[in-house]
Structures are given as C-alpha cells and as structure tokens.
Design a protein around this motif. Structure first.
Motif, PDB file in Angstrom:
ATOM      1  N   ARG A  64       0.837  -1.198   0.000  1.00 49.78           N
ATOM      2  CA  ARG A  64       0.000   0.000   0.000  1.00 49.78           C
ATOM      3  C   ARG A  64       0.870   1.245   0.000  1.00 49.78           C
ATOM      4  O   ARG A  64       1.912   1.276   0.655  1.00 49.78           O
ATOM      5  CB  ARG A  64      -0.915   0.027   1.224  1.00 49.78           C
ATOM      6  CG  ARG A  64      -1.840   1.251   1.233  1.00 49.78           C
ATOM      7  CD  ARG A  64      -2.724   1.326   2.447  1.00 49.78           C
ATOM      8  NE  ARG A  64      -3.559   2.521   2.392  1.00 49.78           N
ATOM      9  CZ  ARG A  64      -4.374   2.921   3.362  1.00 49.78           C
ATOM     10  NH1 ARG A  64      -4.475   2.203   4.479  1.00 49.78           N
ATOM     11  NH2 ARG A  64      -5.090   4.023   3.229  1.00 49.78           N
ATOM     12  N   TYR A 123       0.438   5.122   1.194  1.00 48.72           N
ATOM     13  CA  TYR A 123      -0.460   5.918   2.015  1.00 48.72           C
ATOM     14  C   TYR A 123      -0.474   7.370   1.548  1.00 48.72           C
ATOM     15  O   TYR A 123       0.582   8.000   1.426  1.00 48.72           O
ATOM     16  CB  TYR A 123      -0.042   5.866   3.484  1.00 48.72           C
ATOM     17  CG  TYR A 123      -0.337   4.551   4.155  1.00 48.72           C
ATOM     18  CD1 TYR A 123      -1.461   4.390   4.944  1.00 48.72           C
ATOM     19  CD2 TYR A 123       0.521   3.466   3.994  1.00 48.72           C
ATOM     20  CE1 TYR A 123      -1.736   3.181   5.570  1.00 48.72           C
ATOM     21  CE2 TYR A 123       0.255   2.249   4.613  1.00 48.72           C
ATOM     22  CZ  TYR A 123      -0.877   2.115   5.397  1.00 48.72           C
ATOM     23  OH  TYR A 123      -1.145   0.918   5.997  1.00 48.72           O
ATOM     24  N   TYR A 182      -2.781   4.551  12.196  1.00 46.58           N
ATOM     25  CA  TYR A 182      -3.908   3.855  11.588  1.00 46.58           C
ATOM     26  C   TYR A 182      -4.247   2.655  12.468  1.00 46.58           C
ATOM     27  O   TYR A 182      -3.401   1.788  12.682  1.00 46.58           O
ATOM     28  CB  TYR A 182      -3.562   3.369  10.185  1.00 46.58           C
ATOM     29  CG  TYR A 182      -3.539   4.452   9.128  1.00 46.58           C
ATOM     30  CD1 TYR A 182      -4.559   4.548   8.183  1.00 46.58           C
ATOM     31  CD2 TYR A 182      -2.501   5.376   9.070  1.00 46.58           C
ATOM     32  CE1 TYR A 182      -4.540   5.535   7.206  1.00 46.58           C
ATOM     33  CE2 TYR A 182      -2.474   6.370   8.097  1.00 46.58           C
ATOM     34  CZ  TYR A 182      -3.493   6.437   7.174  1.00 46.58           C
ATOM     35  OH  TYR A 182      -3.478   7.423   6.204  1.00 46.58           O
ATOM     36  N   ASP A 222      -5.384  -0.980   6.658  1.00 46.40           N
ATOM     37  CA  ASP A 222      -6.141  -0.759   5.424  1.00 46.40           C
ATOM     38  C   ASP A 222      -7.197   0.324   5.565  1.00 46.40           C
ATOM     39  O   ASP A 222      -7.978   0.547   4.636  1.00 46.40           O
ATOM     40  CB  ASP A 222      -6.805  -2.072   4.972  1.00 46.40           C
ATOM     41  CG  ASP A 222      -5.782  -3.115   4.536  1.00 46.40           C
ATOM     42  OD1 ASP A 222      -4.815  -2.741   3.852  1.00 46.40           O
ATOM     43  OD2 ASP A 222      -5.949  -4.294   4.890  1.00 46.40           O
ATOM     44  N   ASP A 223      -7.252   1.005   6.700  1.00 38.97           N
ATOM     45  CA  ASP A 223      -8.215   2.089   6.873  1.00 38.97           C
ATOM     46  C   ASP A 223      -7.950   3.210   5.878  1.00 38.97           C
ATOM     47  O   ASP A 223      -6.805   3.463   5.482  1.00 38.97           O
ATOM     48  CB  ASP A 223      -8.140   2.653   8.294  1.00 38.97           C
ATOM     49  CG  ASP A 223      -8.792   1.736   9.319  1.00 38.97           C
ATOM     50  OD1 ASP A 223      -9.499   0.798   8.903  1.00 38.97           O
ATOM     51  OD2 ASP A 223      -8.580   1.958  10.525  1.00 38.97           O
ATOM     52  N   ASP A 224      -9.020   3.895   5.498  1.00 38.81           N
ATOM     53  CA  ASP A 224      -8.889   5.002   4.559  1.00 38.81           C
ATOM     54  C   ASP A 224      -8.231   6.228   5.188  1.00 38.81           C
ATOM     55  O   ASP A 224      -7.574   7.009   4.505  1.00 38.81           O
ATOM     56  CB  ASP A 224     -10.272   5.397   4.013  1.00 38.81           C
ATOM     57  CG  ASP A 224     -10.879   4.320   3.127  1.00 38.81           C
ATOM     58  OD1 ASP A 224     -10.101   3.553   2.519  1.00 38.81           O
ATOM     59  OD2 ASP A 224     -12.115   4.244   3.062  1.00 38.81           O
TER      60      ASP A 224
END
Length: 357
Positions: free
Chosen positions: A162, A164, A207, A211-213
């Motif tokens: 990911r 960020y 976070y 995987d949080d927005d």
C-alpha cells in the motif's frame, strides 16, 4: 511522568529532570552487559531465549551472544552462495526462535538459528528496507515501487502492499520544514495497525487498521526538539554519498542543504513490548545516556533513560536489549567507541498500566 508513578516502581530506578525541568524519565540500570563487534550496522535482534544477534559489517558475519557474554554463534562469510553475504543491511527476529537478515546487495532474505544453521533463503523485494516484524512476515518500504509492503520471510513473496496518501487536516506548522506528499516508512503494530513518524518526528500518525482510509489519530510528539546535524553526521553523509556515487563527492549545495536540515527526532526503528506499546529512541541526551519514549498508539506515556549512546534495540518478553557505543577509554589511542550490548529487565514497566497524564 505518565509511564508509571516513580514511587510505585519496583525497579532500581530514579526519576528526575533533564534538559527541561518539566520533563521526567525513569532511569534504568542494566542487569547484564556484554561486548559486541564494531560495525557500521545498528541492527540487533533478540530471540525469545534472550540471545542477542548483531551484524559485523567489517567481517561480513553475524555475531550472537547470551546475556552472560558467551558467544552462541559467529557465522557467515562474504560470497554469493547459500548462507553467504555481500551487503547485510538489517537483522530481525524470525519465527521459531531464529533470526532473519536482509542482504540488499544480493537481494536476499536469509533466516538462521543463532548457532548459524541456515533455515531458509529467498529473494527479497528490490531495495527493501524493513521497519518491523509480525509473526512470519517482515514489513517495510520497497523503494522501487515506493510502497509499504509485507513480505513472507520464508518465501520472500509480497503478500500486501500500500502507498499511504497525505492525511487531510494535518497541522501545517508542525510540518513546515518537511512537507510530504504521502506517508513514508510505516511501522506495523501488533494489533494490525500502522504507525508513521512524520515531519522528522514532529508528528505520530496512527492507523488502527493498516487498510483504513484515514488515520485514527494524529498527534504532535511532546518531547520533540529541533536539532541540526552534528559535523560528524555531515561527514558521514558525504562519505555515504561519495561511496554510492562511485567516488564522486556530493555538491557543496547538497552538503549545505543537509547541514541545515533538521535531524529526525527518532534514531531507531520502534520496538513493541508485550502490551503493544511502542518504544522509540530519541535524540534527547548527549552520549552518556539515551532516552526512549514510550507510546500507546500516538498517546505519549513517558520516557525511560538507558546508559550510553543507543545504536539499536529490541524487546523480548520483559527484557529490553540495547546495542550501544560505550565511552572511549582514556587509554584508547584510536578514539573509536567500543560497542556493547546491555540487558534491562522491564517486567515492572511492562506489567504496570500507564498512569493518566
């Protein structure tokens, strides 16, 4: 002091002010000490049995010792064959009581027992810099893709990745000297989250789930102090860039920009205790002692002080193990600090709930 009330400590510890009369710390005394080889690496990994392993970058080997100073293993050699190294860049714990090292030059992950037995070897992501370990995975930054990734230690496969984005609503003044477009080296938390140290350590961004927005919380680090590089660090920067450039020294403007760029407040990767609290070494202090801030998420709990100049650290169970540069002896003509490993028993700090602040 938020880590614990000093009077309630069952440690041989002292609380007191330093640098700022409003700041306090718990001073720890080592329960064991041993030597370590000189090295350009600052990594240390401690197995559940309390065996500490470090990289000897000059001999291109791995050195492992117990808290009595006995050598458990001293293994490896330069080469491109199984279990051999060219450019070791990091060391971490691996599953089943082993250790895992990253050889960035070879692009390999290698897992060993502390005695030297090779357990696994796999291909690592290109230009991979680890930031933490959870179970059988290493987390870190893959510089080629510019993503935070999870890498399976045994296979070398990337199992999650990911990039960020910059969170909305950041306090701009806290980042005035270090604007960024996205978050960089994420530190995995034992509870499945991700912690970022942003703006050269002025901010912590947490976070709750990786995987949080959006982050659960953003906070200014209360101990942060703006510090510019020392001349020795400037010289090290010049040597490093010269080596990477095949002998061509960096430009005067690049050196001057580095000299005037505030240093990162944190000096080493975060380590987590059994309660999931992050221990982060800071630049507070002047060499005789080092200071480690303890956080729960972004919440600051307090600071502990350890002896000498902290190079690296790890936590296993109720033991904090610190790799240090010891003071130069008066009879040492080389003027080079000797490396050592110090063990600290933190059972009372680990088992005590933080006091409110």
């Amino acid at each position: 002091m938020a880590l614990a009330a000093c009077a309630a400590m069952a440690l041989t510890a002292a609380c007191g002010p330093e640098d700022d009369p409003q700041e306090t710390f718990v001073a720890l005394e080592p329960s064991a000490e041993s030597t370590a080889p000189l090295s350009e690496s600052n990594g240390i990994a401690v197995t559940p049995e309390g065996i500490a392993c470090v990289i000897d970058s000059f001999e291109i080997r791995i050195y492992c010792a117990d808290r009595d100073g006995r050598t458990v293993g001293y293994f490896g050699r330069e080469g491109d064959g199984p279990g051999e190294f060219i450019g070791l860049t990091s060391i971490d714990r691996a599953p089943d009581g082993g250790i895992v090292v990253v050889d960035m030059e070879r692009g390999r992950l290698l897992s060993f027992r502390p005695t030297g037995e090779l357990l696994s070897e796999s291909k690592a992501p290109a230009a991979f810099i680890p930031t933490g370990r959870i179970a059988g995975s290493l987390f870190g930054k893959a510089l080629v893709s510019d993503e935070n990734v999870e890498v399976d230690i045994a296979s070398g496969d990337i199992t999650w990745s990911r990039k960020y984005p910059r969170p909305d609503g950041l306090d701009a003044p806290a980042c005035v000297e270090n604007q960024f477009a996205w978050l960089d080296f994420g530190i995995p938390t034992p509870r499945g989250g991700m912690l970022f140290r942003a703006c050269r350590g002025q901010l912590l961004i947490w976070y709750a789930d990786r995987d949080d927005d959006a982050p659960a919380e953003v906070a200014v680090v209360p101990t942060y102090r703006r510090k510019l590089p020392r001349e020795a660090e400037v010289e090290s920067y010049i040597r490093g860039l010269t080596r990477l450039a095949g002998g061509a020294a960096p430009s005067a403007s690049d050196v001057e920009a580095f000299r005037n760029r505030p240093r990162n407040w944190h000096t080493y990767r975060a380590r987590f205790d059994s309660k999931g609290r992050a221990w982060m070494a800071t630049r507070r202090g002047a060499g005789d002692f080092s200071y480690i801030d303890v956080h729960d998420g972004v919440a600051y709990l307090g600071t502990v002080r350890v002896q000498h100049s902290l190079i690296g650290m790890d936590i296993t169970g109720s033991v904090l193990v610190v790799l240090v540069d010891r003071p130069v002896r008066s009879d040492d003509a080389t003027g080079i600090p000797q490396r050592g490993i110090d063990w600290y028993d933190i059972v009372d700090l680990e088992s005590t709930d933080p006091a409110p602040h």
